[in-house]
Design a protein around this motif. Structure first.
Motif: not given
Length: 202
Positions: A97-114
């Motif tokens: 589950v932690a890995a799935a949440l990490a993948v989700g955070a990675g998928l949203s990085s295109f929005y969060v990082l900028p």
């Protein structure tokens, strides 16, 4: 499930979101939370690929739709993950589950990082005439149950939700011995999230 769905849709805050605040992005992100919770619990219990993929995708979608809802969702799921992993000693399920949440955070990085890297270029103080006083936007816990209380924004828990919660507690007390481990886990999760949300609002 039906009772929970009715309580979720009938909550006064959902009407405030649409009719008063007009915050459709927050409302949309809130509607994703039940699915995220369902995928989280199934991913922790069964560890199926579709559960973990669904958790990653819906977590990323919630973050991109409304970052504040995504942040609260991450806090709730993170606290629940640690609690369940320690109590049940389900280390493998917890890591999945932690890995799935990490993948989700990675998928949203295109929005969060900028947003995170360019926030210094935004003159946010110009949105307010004076200094923003955050303390005025919190309420006392008792005021959440008082429809006559004067609040900075129109939100109360409502008599319907209090009644349904009381019925749920009575039902659990009556049939506590018949509950499975999965049902008890769901109850603990709901209590954790409720306590967290009450703390953040007060």
């Amino acid at each position: 499930g039906f009772v929970a769905a009715v309580a979720f849709v009938a909550a006064p805050y959902t009407r405030v979101e649409i009719l008063v605040r007009g915050d459709l992005s927050e409302f949309t992100a809130m509607m994703m939370v039940p699915f995220a919770v369902h995928r989280f619990l199934d991913g922790l219990e069964r560890g199926r690929a579709r559960d973990l993929i669904g958790l990653a995708v819906v977590f990323a979608a919630a973050v991109c739709t409304h970052p504040a809802v995504g942040l609260f969702l991450a806090m709730a799921l993170g606290a629940a993950l640690v609690t369940f992993a320690v109590v049940d000693r389900n280390w493998i399920g917890g890591m999945r589950v932690a890995a799935a949440l990490a993948v989700g955070a990675g998928l949203s990085s295109f929005y969060v990082l900028p947003v995170a890297l360019e926030v210094e270029h935004v003159a946010s103080e110009r949105a307010f005439r004076t200094m923003w006083q955050y303390w005025k936007w919190f309420v006392e816990p008792r005021d959440l149950f008082d429809p006559t209380a004067i609040l900075p924004f129109p939100i109360v828990v409502g008599n319907l939700l209090v009644t349904m919660a009381a019925l749920s507690v009575a039902g659990f007390s009556w049939t506590a011995r018949q509950w499975s481990a999965e049902q008890r886990r769901l109850l603990v999760f709901a209590l954790l999230v409720s306590a967290l949300m009450l703390f953040l609002m007060s």
